[in-house]
Every structure is written in structure tokens, then in C-alpha cells.
Design a protein around this motif. Structure first.
Motif, mmCIF file in Angstrom:
data_model
loop_
_atom_site.group_PDB
_atom_site.id
_atom_site.type_symbol
_atom_site.label_atom_id
_atom_site.label_comp_id
_atom_site.label_asym_id
_atom_site.label_seq_id
_atom_site.Cartn_x
_atom_site.Cartn_y
_atom_site.Cartn_z
ATOM 1 N N ILE A 16 -5.217 -6.308 12.484
ATOM 2 C CA ILE A 16 -5.230 -6.867 11.124
ATOM 3 C C ILE A 16 -3.983 -7.306 10.502
ATOM 4 C CG2 ILE A 16 -7.383 -5.413 10.668
ATOM 5 C CD1 ILE A 16 -5.674 -3.468 9.354
ATOM 6 N N SER A 17 -4.166 -8.032 9.428
ATOM 7 C CA SER A 17 -2.847 -8.326 8.700
ATOM 8 C C SER A 17 -3.053 -8.040 7.557
ATOM 9 C CB SER A 17 -2.846 -10.142 8.748
ATOM 10 O OG SER A 17 -2.426 -10.409 10.272
ATOM 11 N N LEU A 18 -1.884 -7.310 6.846
ATOM 12 C CA LEU A 18 -1.986 -7.004 5.535
ATOM 13 C C LEU A 18 -0.791 -7.153 4.649
ATOM 14 C CD1 LEU A 18 -2.588 -3.102 6.239
ATOM 15 C CD2 LEU A 18 -4.126 -4.884 5.308
ATOM 16 N N PRO A 19 -0.855 -7.503 3.343
ATOM 17 C CA PRO A 19 0.588 -7.782 2.589
ATOM 18 C C PRO A 19 1.451 -6.530 2.839
ATOM 19 C CG PRO A 19 -1.664 -8.015 1.491
ATOM 20 C CD PRO A 19 -1.965 -7.565 2.442
ATOM 21 N N ALA A 20 2.525 -6.955 2.911
ATOM 22 C CA ALA A 20 3.673 -5.788 2.891
ATOM 23 C C ALA A 20 3.434 -4.765 2.140
ATOM 24 C CB ALA A 20 4.921 -6.435 2.868
ATOM 25 N N ARG A 21 3.241 -4.803 0.709
ATOM 26 C CA ARG A 21 2.936 -3.952 -0.185
ATOM 27 C C ARG A 21 2.005 -2.602 0.203
ATOM 28 N NH1 ARG A 21 0.970 -3.315 -5.859
ATOM 29 N NH2 ARG A 21 2.216 -1.617 -6.744
ATOM 30 N N LEU A 22 0.801 -3.341 0.545
ATOM 31 C CA LEU A 22 -0.273 -2.863 0.938
ATOM 32 C C LEU A 22 -0.087 -2.020 2.334
ATOM 33 C CD1 LEU A 22 -3.162 -1.828 0.407
ATOM 34 C CD2 LEU A 22 -3.950 -4.153 1.868
ATOM 35 N N PHE A 23 0.593 -2.625 3.034
ATOM 36 C CA PHE A 23 1.073 -1.805 4.693
ATOM 37 C C PHE A 23 2.011 -0.638 4.129
ATOM 38 C CE2 PHE A 23 4.150 -1.273 7.752
ATOM 39 C CZ PHE A 23 3.104 -1.062 8.939
ATOM 40 N N ARG A 24 2.975 -0.888 3.224
ATOM 41 C CA ARG A 24 3.716 0.374 2.832
ATOM 42 C C ARG A 24 2.885 1.387 2.094
ATOM 43 N NH1 ARG A 24 7.017 -3.958 1.407
ATOM 44 N NH2 ARG A 24 6.784 -3.850 -0.893
ATOM 45 N N GLN A 25 1.851 1.085 1.331
ATOM 46 C CA GLN A 25 1.325 1.977 0.724
ATOM 47 C C GLN A 25 0.417 2.943 1.685
ATOM 48 O OE1 GLN A 25 -0.820 -0.724 -2.113
ATOM 49 N NE2 GLN A 25 0.369 0.289 -3.723
ATOM 50 N N LEU A 26 -0.032 2.054 2.626
ATOM 51 C CA LEU A 26 -0.943 2.888 3.730
ATOM 52 C C LEU A 26 -0.036 3.748 4.528
ATOM 53 C CD1 LEU A 26 -3.395 3.127 5.483
ATOM 54 C CD2 LEU A 26 -2.508 1.195 6.807
ATOM 55 N N ASP A 27 1.166 3.318 4.783
ATOM 56 C CA ASP A 27 2.048 4.288 5.644
ATOM 57 C C ASP A 27 2.387 5.384 4.716
ATOM 58 O OD1 ASP A 27 2.426 3.060 7.974
ATOM 59 O OD2 ASP A 27 4.324 2.124 7.654
ATOM 60 N N ALA A 28 2.623 5.338 3.553
ATOM 61 C CA ALA A 28 2.833 6.382 2.418
ATOM 62 C C ALA A 28 1.486 7.457 2.422
ATOM 63 C CB ALA A 28 3.336 5.889 0.890
ATOM 64 N N MET A 29 0.520 6.915 2.478
ATOM 65 C CA MET A 29 -0.842 7.700 2.525
ATOM 66 C C MET A 29 -0.795 8.387 3.824
ATOM 67 S SD MET A 29 -4.759 6.620 2.251
ATOM 68 C CE MET A 29 -4.745 6.032 0.498
ATOM 69 N N VAL A 30 -0.625 7.844 4.963
ATOM 70 C CA VAL A 30 -0.645 8.596 6.371
ATOM 71 C C VAL A 30 0.300 9.546 6.219
ATOM 72 C CG1 VAL A 30 -0.195 8.261 8.745
ATOM 73 C CG2 VAL A 30 -1.276 6.209 7.544
ATOM 74 N N ALA A 31 1.392 9.441 5.476
ATOM 75 C CA ALA A 31 2.478 10.496 5.736
ATOM 76 C C ALA A 31 2.200 11.651 4.712
ATOM 77 C CB ALA A 31 3.962 9.857 5.297
ATOM 78 N N GLU A 32 1.703 11.239 3.318
ATOM 79 C CA GLU A 32 1.124 12.441 2.391
ATOM 80 C C GLU A 32 0.171 13.110 2.749
ATOM 81 O OE1 GLU A 32 0.611 10.069 -1.022
ATOM 82 O OE2 GLU A 32 2.795 9.299 -1.401
#
Length: 149
Positions: A16-32
Motif C-alpha cells: 500500500i501507499s500512504l501519505p508520509a504523515r500518515l505513515f509516521r503516525q502509523l509507526d508512532a502508534m505501533v511503537a506506543e
């Protein structure tokens, strides 16, 4: 990409392709949330949306979940109305847990099971009670065994 068949692979790869901001938010959620990886997080999000979609599209679908209520305990009227609504829904309410929060407030969590339409109607019945501060239905999915992840 074709959907996997029942006899096909139990795991498929999806790009899938995501906007960069959404990708960063996803990574932050995974970490949190300390989830194993992005794939596990995305699968969890998809499962939640599929359960919500099923409830909207097929109101007869059997679901299990919780109804969370927050209310002031200083009103006997509120407690009585909550008890009456729960008594009228004994077929759907499996269990309940009550906790005093302090400041004359209570939290009640009801474990529920039944047709999606009935669970949403029950939540709406609770929302009609004057003095109830919060009411939220969260479905955990169908009551039959889950499909393999």
C-alpha cells in the motif's frame, strides 16, 4: 490481487501507499502500543473496521462486545433507570462490572452479545437516560469462531 482461497495460503502480502504523515503516525502508534510490527497493527485496524462494517451492513449479524457507561452516582434516578434498562436487556447482557471512580461518579462495563441492531438499540436506550455522562459500544466481532488471521 486475487483474494486467497480457503485452500490457498494463510498469509498474503499487500503493498500500500500512504501519505508520509500518515505513515509516521502509523509507526508512532505501533511503537506506543508495542505491537510486533506494522502488519500486525494494520490487521488489527482492519478487523475493527470489518466488525463495524458488518454491524452497519448486516444488522442481524451476531456480535459480542462491551458497553461502557459513566454516570454520576449521586442520583438514585439514574441508577434506577440504568438498572431498569439492564433488566429489560437480560438476553443481551452477559456480565457487568461496576467501579466507583470517586467524585460521585461510576464506571460500568457491560459484556454484551446479540444481533448488531439490538446492541446498537440498547446503547441508544442507555443514551436516553438523563444524567448519563458517557455511553460507548465497542464490538469485538462475531460470536462464532474467528477466521484465521
Amino acid at each position: 490481487m486475487a483474494a486467497p482461497s480457503d485452500s490457498g495460503p494463510s498469509l498474503v502480502r499487500l503493498s500500500i501507499s500512504l501519505p508520509a504523515r500518515l505513515f509516521r503516525q502509523l509507526d508512532a502508534m505501533v511503537a506506543e502500543r508495542a505491537v510486533a510490527n506494522r502488519s500486525a497493527m494494520i490487521a488489527e485496524l482492519i478487523r475493527a473496521e470489518l466488525a463495524a462494517h458488518s454491524a452497519r451492513e448486516r444488522p442481524e449479524t451476531e456480535l459480542a462486545g462491551t458497553i461502557t457507561l459513566i454516570y454520576r452516582t449521586d442520583s438514585g434516578r439514574v441508577r434506577h433507570a440504568l438498572a431498569q434498562t439492564q433488566q429489560d436487556a437480560m438476553a443481551e447482557i452477559i456480565s457487568s462490572q461496576h467501579v466507583f471512580l470517586g467524585d460521585d461518579r461510576s464506571l460500568e462495563v457491560l459484556v454484551v452479545k446479540g444481533p448488531a441492531q439490538r446492541l446498537h438499540a440498547l446503547c441508544d436506550d442507555f443514551r436516553k437516560i438523563r444524567g448519563l455522562e458517557q455511553c460507548r459500544l465497542v464490538t469485538a466481532g462475531a460470536t462464532h469462531p474467528a477466521e484465521p488471521a
